[in-house]
Design a protein around this motif. Structure first.
Motif, short mmCIF file in Angstrom:
data_model
loop_
_atom_site.label_atom_id
_atom_site.label_comp_id
_atom_site.label_asym_id
_atom_site.label_seq_id
_atom_site.Cartn_x
_atom_site.Cartn_y
_atom_site.Cartn_z
N ARG A 1 3.61 2.18 -4.30
CA ARG A 1 3.56 2.69 -5.66
C ARG A 1 4.01 4.15 -5.74
NH1 ARG A 1 0.29 5.19 -9.13
NH2 ARG A 1 -1.62 5.22 -7.88
N SER A 2 3.71 4.94 -4.71
CA SER A 2 4.14 6.34 -4.73
C SER A 2 4.23 6.88 -3.31
CB SER A 2 3.18 7.21 -5.56
OG SER A 2 1.93 7.35 -4.91
N VAL B 1 9.73 9.21 -4.24
CA VAL B 1 9.86 7.83 -4.71
C VAL B 1 9.59 7.80 -6.21
CG1 VAL B 1 8.70 5.59 -4.71
CG2 VAL B 1 9.41 6.61 -2.56
N GLY C 1 8.09 5.97 -8.51
CA GLY C 1 7.16 4.85 -8.54
C GLY C 1 6.68 4.55 -9.95
N CYS D 1 4.29 -2.99 -12.42
CA CYS D 1 5.43 -2.51 -11.64
C CYS D 1 6.75 -2.76 -12.38
CB CYS D 1 5.46 -3.21 -10.28
SG CYS D 1 6.90 -2.80 -9.28
N GLY E 1 9.36 -0.55 -5.38
CA GLY E 1 8.52 -0.61 -4.20
C GLY E 1 8.13 -2.00 -3.75
N PRO F 1 12.49 0.39 -2.70
CA PRO F 1 12.06 1.70 -3.21
C PRO F 1 13.16 2.39 -4.03
CG PRO F 1 12.74 1.92 -0.93
CD PRO F 1 12.86 0.45 -1.27
#
Length: 309
Positions: free
Chosen positions: A33-34, A43, A45, A52, A57, A162
């Protein structure tokens, strides 16, 4: 017991941290997520209260990318997958990106999550998947392991999705290096029809250069390998003040690069998805670089992120 409405859409959140690096791994999809270093996000995210977006990711297994019509033959079987990209009549991004992964092992700087994929009509093989995420002085490292739990050979491919970004640098200004000497040519359904050398074309990023107005959703192969057999893609600021490297070991022969042009709202062309892939799109049909897992057999591969100029 969680109160109604308080559970994040991505489920349990596992935070790992060390040496100024921090990553958040999630239960739903077992993905990322990050990721940040010294407080800087590398990233692109999503928030804990978001579903999402854009496969950000996600773990892509047991195949990355697309399968034409969701149809393929393996051994003596002719099989049909659900069309998870109905507009193009494709099966896309595998079977594990929206399922709940479970915690296997956890420490301050590492977490291992797993999912046991049951046989299904479109993919009648049982697999045990494990992702070990860790952070340290060298950045973020991901070690993927898959084991065939069944009594027959099973087809397999793996990737991650990602989106990478550099603080304050628009996509057009990012300097990109991709060590791929060929690119996959696509039809209107984004499925492979041929491959072509990148040399002398607008798709040649073997030497770093700005992305500019290039629209990329391209798989690159025939990689220029590092001394250890692996390869890496680099995104850098135009003045060289910041960069992020995504690397993959010798098990990965392809890089997918996507500039986010089909995403909507704030995410449109905000970051660059760079996906290390073991095989190109439609590998279940073409057999190109497809992994065959023997009964009881295990495959392992690793990739990671490393900020730095």
């Amino acid at each position: 017991m969680e109160k109604a409405g308080t559970r994040p859409p991505s489920g349990t959140q596992w935070t790992i941290a060390a040496d100024g690096h921090e990553a958040v791994i999630v239960e739903v999809g077992g993905g990322l997520r990050s990721y940040r270093h010294d407080g800087v996000d590398y990233v692109d995210g999503y928030a804990a209260d978001e579903i999402c977006p854009g496969s950000a990711g996600h773990v892509l297994a047991p195949w990355p990318n697309r399968i034409r019509d969701g149809q393929y033959t393996f051994g003596e079987r002719s099989l049909q997958l659900d069309l998870s990209e109905p507009a193009r009549r494709n099966a896309i991004h595998g079977l594990v990106n929206w399922v709940s992964w479970h915690l296997v092992e956890q420490s301050a700087d590492a977490v291992t999550v797993g999912y046991d994929l049951p046989p299904s009509p479109g993919y009648p093989w049982a697999l045990r998947l494990r992702n070990r995420w860790s952070v340290g002085a060298d950045g973020l490292r991901v070690e993927h392991e898959v084991t065939n739990l069944g009594a027959e050979d099973a087809p397999y491919g793996y990737s991650m999705h990602p989106y990478l970004r550099l603080p304050g640098v628009p996509v057009d200004e990012v300097s990109l290096r991709v060590p791929g000497r060929i690119r996959v040519l696509l039809d209107g359904r984004l499925l492979p029809i041929a491959a072509a050398p990148v040399a002398g074309t607008e798709y040649d990023f073997t030497e770093p250069r700005p992305i500019g107005d290039a629209v990329l959703d391209v798989a690159f192969g025939d990689l220029v390998r590092d001394a250890d057999g692996g390869s890496a893609v680099t995104l850098a600021a135009p003045d060289g003040s910041a960069a992020v490297h995504i690397w993959a070991d010798r098990e990965f022969g392809w890089w997918q690069v996507f500039t986010g042009d089909t995403l909507t709202g704030e995410r449109h062309r905000r970051s660059v998805a760079v996906e290390p892939m073991t095989c190109p799109a439609d590998a279940f049909r073409s057999g190109k670089d497809l992994i065959t897992l023997k009964p009881g057999g295990t495959w392992q591969g690793a990739w990671g992120l490393r900020p730095g100029v």
